[in-house]
Design an enzyme around this catalytic site. Structure first.
Site, PDB file in Angstrom:
ATOM      1  N   GLU A   1      -6.650 -10.738  -3.950  1.00  0.00           N
ATOM      2  CA  GLU A   1      -6.221 -12.204  -3.060  1.00  0.00           C
ATOM      3  C   GLU A   1      -7.426 -12.862  -3.169  1.00  0.00           C
ATOM      4  O   GLU A   1      -7.227 -14.038  -2.215  1.00  0.00           O
ATOM      5  CB  GLU A   1      -5.871 -11.526  -1.502  1.00  0.00           C
ATOM      6  CG  GLU A   1      -4.806 -10.728  -1.511  1.00  0.00           C
ATOM      7  CD  GLU A   1      -4.448 -10.030  -0.321  1.00  0.00           C
ATOM      8  OE1 GLU A   1      -5.260 -10.461   0.683  1.00  0.00           O
ATOM      9  OE2 GLU A   1      -3.425  -9.224   0.004  1.00  0.00           O
TER      10      GLU A   1
ATOM     11  N   GLN B   1     -10.741  -7.227  -5.145  1.00  0.00           N
ATOM     12  CA  GLN B   1     -10.286  -5.942  -5.376  1.00  0.00           C
ATOM     13  C   GLN B   1      -9.686  -5.744  -6.901  1.00  0.00           C
ATOM     14  O   GLN B   1      -9.402  -6.736  -7.702  1.00  0.00           O
ATOM     15  CB  GLN B   1      -9.075  -5.244  -4.643  1.00  0.00           C
ATOM     16  CG  GLN B   1      -7.766  -6.172  -4.628  1.00  0.00           C
ATOM     17  CD  GLN B   1      -7.015  -6.122  -3.426  1.00  0.00           C
ATOM     18  OE1 GLN B   1      -7.151  -6.402  -2.317  1.00  0.00           O
ATOM     19  NE2 GLN B   1      -5.906  -5.275  -3.457  1.00  0.00           N
TER      20      GLN B   1
ATOM     21  N   ASP C   1       0.961  -1.122   0.067  1.00  0.00           N
ATOM     22  CA  ASP C   1       0.114   0.090   0.086  1.00  0.00           C
ATOM     23  C   ASP C   1       0.912   1.335  -0.156  1.00  0.00           C
ATOM     24  O   ASP C   1       0.640   2.149  -0.725  1.00  0.00           O
ATOM     25  CB  ASP C   1      -0.856   0.180   1.291  1.00  0.00           C
ATOM     26  CG  ASP C   1      -1.868  -1.236   1.541  1.00  0.00           C
ATOM     27  OD1 ASP C   1      -1.265  -2.369   1.035  1.00  0.00           O
ATOM     28  OD2 ASP C   1      -2.496  -1.268   2.496  1.00  0.00           O
TER      29      ASP C   1
END
Length: 789
Positions: free
Chosen positions: A505, A618, A376
């Site tokens: 993931e 995501q 991130d």
């Protein structure tokens, strides 16, 4: 539109004040998170400054960024190369709360007090009505800030106001251990930073001058000291000292409540000397106990000599400087204005600024993810700092450089003959992910770090950083890719990468993950380009660097060949990019048959169930397309977005901002705004129901990216910046500043017009849609009319 310099009556401006009254839709724990304060080294949750049953926190926590405890990971079935140790961010002792009594009667609050955070000042404020059993009443005012000018210091300022009582008061102040045990250990996003049992008390002391608890940590072997000192404006008597255990030190002061008030400050200092090393030597060489005690005492006395008001002034000046450079002004939407300021504040309060610490996924606001750093930082957070506080961006990259030797050791452990493999989650630089399919297998973190170096260098032209650290980071991380893949004769001899996991993931251990392959291609191409630039800049110095790194022409040629022949999956019939070789062959997830209470999927289904379905946690290909910039045709980006968005759960807080950016780029401005709304309000509205364990720093920085790189269309090119602005119809105006290409510029976007203004620097080249412009010192302002949709 008001100017950034107009901060008159800032305390009364509702766009700078986040109050408890505005947060009635949130739980106590979430409010504690939002009211947290920090300075990048030290952080504390926004819990009450008064000790009572009513003000008892849901989750207490004061944290030291970069300091950690090391615990052995227990596996029932282990294997070679599994991560051996977990790091947990250091949870320091609680020094915030006091208790007030009179003649053995403890004052208690009628109810939870009025509380708010002043975003501009980064300060916490609390007002409590207190009463005793016999009817005595007083009012307590508390102001708290974590010093921006002193990285180890927090100051709590108290004012006791008489209501119907005057006379002697006893003020009890303590240093005590905190326990933040998670309530749901089955949620992998939640951490447990309780470490009372990991600390051995070496010494405690209390004098009228100062008090401290000194503890030793066994692994890594180091010391931690929590020290306090009190400063009263009225005469006082230090009347009582008690140590109930190795984890509690209590002091009591007696004061006379006359002239309607008593005012005092409590200075809290935390030291835990753990430091990264760049040579992989044993960390944390023994620290002299007495030297640490002396340091704590001297820093406390220095702070007291300055006094509360001067400390507050120094703190506020630095916060004012921060907002002068970083503020985003949104006209016409109060909630978004408040939210973006809250998000930017937490980012700067959470980011390490000394090259020895990074920024955790939950910042310094809670125990989530054990305080770990992830990718991130490089993909979502560093861009925010590159354009607002470039020194912080460089510091975060320096943290990676300072842990490079550990990454090289990890690469060797994972069977790679050369190069570096950075950990998926870490504090110390060692891999802490015990679930390798969604951890170590995410090799794309190497490319994320190189991409962040690339973006920082393009925006800053910081050659010194490149020579000192950046080039070596890019080169050593690039060396991994040849051993991770191969030229596949069954795939036209293109370079393929097998058994990795991309950002999504919910799909793990796949061949030719589009995101990983595309980022590896960008990484290797940039490495070659960077070496060429270094040679042009200083050929002899470049040759010395290549010699030092033992980088040959043959190795560079391999990189070039891999970049040119990298396999990027493509499905011609639909003109989309398959997420990996197997994704399109999987059974679609039954969204219509999945109840809402079964989301997020990771908490309700075994990973294997999720892995064998066509479903995303995501954005994966969508994020790759955004980072690929203009290397991918806009029609392919639109097709990918249309295909993947309906099958994405957005169970990750990283997802909404990526979709907003993608919709801005492809022209669906309403969808871009809707996803921005989800992003910017992630924590303010607790949209993922886990903000009580800390904020989501990637979503916070993502909200800034949605504004600058989405709505304003910012892209950095060689020696100029490109903009394609589109003001959301829900807003009346937008203004923000950027630092890039040696300049600072301000953009003001309102109905029918955009203004570009050069604030510093000699000249600034920009492209507004397809038209080129130049801002100079003589002509620093450019007004351009914009056609409304």
């Amino acid at each position: 539109m008001k100017t950034l310099n107009n901060y008159l009556a800032i305390d009364e401006d509702k766009q700078w004040i986040l109050s408890q009254d505005q947060l009635t839709h949130l739980s106590k724990g979430v409010i504690e998170t939002l009211f947290s304060l920090g300075n990048g080294t030290l952080g504390t949750r926004g819990t009450s400054g008064y000790e009572s049953d009513i003000t008892q926190p849901e989750c207490e926590g004061t944290y030291i960024n970069g300091s950690y405890i090391r615990e052995t990971i227990e596996y029932d079935e282990s294997a070679y190369g599994f991560a051996q140790f977990n790091n947990k961010m250091m949870q320091a002792f609680n020094t915030k709360a006091i208790e007030i009594s009179s003649e053995n009667e403890v004052f208690k609050p009628h109810s939870i007090g009025k509380r708010h955070v002043n975003l501009h000042q980064a300060s916490y404020h609390e007002v409590l009505q207190l009463h005793s059993d016999s009817g005595k009443e007083i009012k307590l005012h508390i102001t708290r800030f974590v010093c921006q000018h002193q990285q180890n210091m927090m100051i709590n300022h108290y004012q006791i106001e008489a209501v119907n009582f005057s006379g002697k008061l006893q003020i009890t102040s303590s240093i005590r251990g905190s326990d933040s045990t998670s309530q749901n250990s089955n949620d992998p996003r939640i951490g447990n930073l309780s470490m009372i049992d990991k600390l051995h008390c070496l010494e405690s002391l209390s004098t009228p001058e100062y008090a401290f608890l000194l503890h030793q940590l066994s692994d890594p072997k180091s010391l931690m000291i929590a020290a306090t000192s009190h400063q009263f404006e009225q005469k006082n008597k230090h009347i009582k000292i008690s140590s109930n255990s190795k984890n509690v030190l209590t002091e009591q002061f007696e004061v006379e409540l006359t002239d309607n008030k008593v005012t005092f400050s409590k200075y809290s200092l935390y030291l835990c000397p753990q430091t990264l090393t760049s040579n992989n030597q044993q960390q944390n060489a023994p620290v002299d106990e007495q030297a640490l005690i002396t340091q704590a005492r001297e820093e406390l006395l220095c702070a007291k000599n300055l006094g509360y008001q001067e400390n507050l002034q120094l703190h506020q000046q630095l916060m004012n400087d921060f907002w002068q450079d970083s503020d985003v002004i949104i006209e016409g939407h109060d909630q978004h204005q408040l939210a973006i300021r809250l998000n930017m504040l937490h980012l700067t309060m959470s980011a390490g600024k000394d090259g020895q610490r990074n920024i955790a996924a939950k910042g310094l606001t809670g125990p989530g993810y054990d305080g770990h750093y992830f990718w991130d930082s490089e993909i979502y957070i560093i861009p925010y700092f590159i354009y607002t506080q470039p020194d912080v961006a460089k510091s975060l990259l320096s943290y990676r450089f300072n842990s490079l030797e550990k990454a090289k050791s990890r690469a060797t452990e994972m069977g790679h003959e050369q190069g570096a493999l950075f950990p998926w989650r870490t504090i110390s630089g060692e891999e802490c992910s015990s679930f390798f399919p969604a951890g170590t297998a995410q090799y794309h973190i190497n490319a994320a770090i190189a991409y962040a170096v690339r973006q920082y260098f393009k925006a800053s032209d910081d050659w010194q950083f490149i020579w000192d650290e950046g080039a070596e980071l890019v080169i050593e991380t690039a060396r991994l890719w040849p051993s991770l893949g191969h030229f596949n004769k069954n795939n036209s001899n293109r370079f393929c990468i097998d058994t990795v996991t991309g950002p999504d993931e919910y799909t793990a251990l796949v061949n030719n993950n589009y995101y990983t392959n595309s980022m590896a291609k960008i990484h290797l191409s940039f490495a070659i380009e960077l070496i060429n630039k270094l040679s042009v800049n200083n050929e002899s110095r470049c040759n010395l660097l290549l010699t030092k790194l033992n980088l040959s022409i043959e190795e560079l040629n391999i990189w070039k060949e891999i970049a040119e022949r990298m396999y990027l999956p493509h499905q011609a019939e639909q003109n989309i990019s398959p997420q990996d070789d197997s994704f399109l062959d999987k059974k679609p997830w039954d969204f219509s048959g999945t109840p809402k209470d079964k989301y997020p999927l990771l908490l309700n289904f075994h990973p294997l169930v999720i892995y064998r379905h066509q479903v995303l946690k995501q954005a994966d290909v969508i994020l790759a397309n955004f980072l690929q910039d203009d290397e991918v045709d806009i029609r392919l980006k639109r097709n990918n977005l249309a295909f993947y968005e309906p099958i994405t759960t957005h169970d990750s807080t990283l997802s909404a901002c990526t979709h907003s950016l993608a919709y801005s780029e492809t022209g669906n401005h309403q969808a871009a705004f809707d996803y921005f709304d989800d992003t910017v309000l992630t924590d303010l509205n607790n949209l993922h129901n886990n903000s009580h364990y800390g904020v989501h720093t990637a979503a916070m920085s993502g909200s800034w990216m949605c504004i600058t790189q989405g709505f304003a269309g910012l892209r950095i090119r060689d020696n100029y910046a490109s903009f394609q602005p589109n003001l959301p119809k829900q807003w009346q105006g937008l203004r923000f500043k950027l630092k890039l290409l040696g300049c600072q510029v301000e953009l003001t976007l309102c109905r029918g017009q955009i203004t570009y203004q050069l604030l510093s620097g000699k000249q600034f080249s920009l492209k507004h849609y397809q038209q080129d412009y130049l801002l100079t010192e003589l002509e620093p302002t450019l007004h351009i009319a914009i056609d409304e949709d």
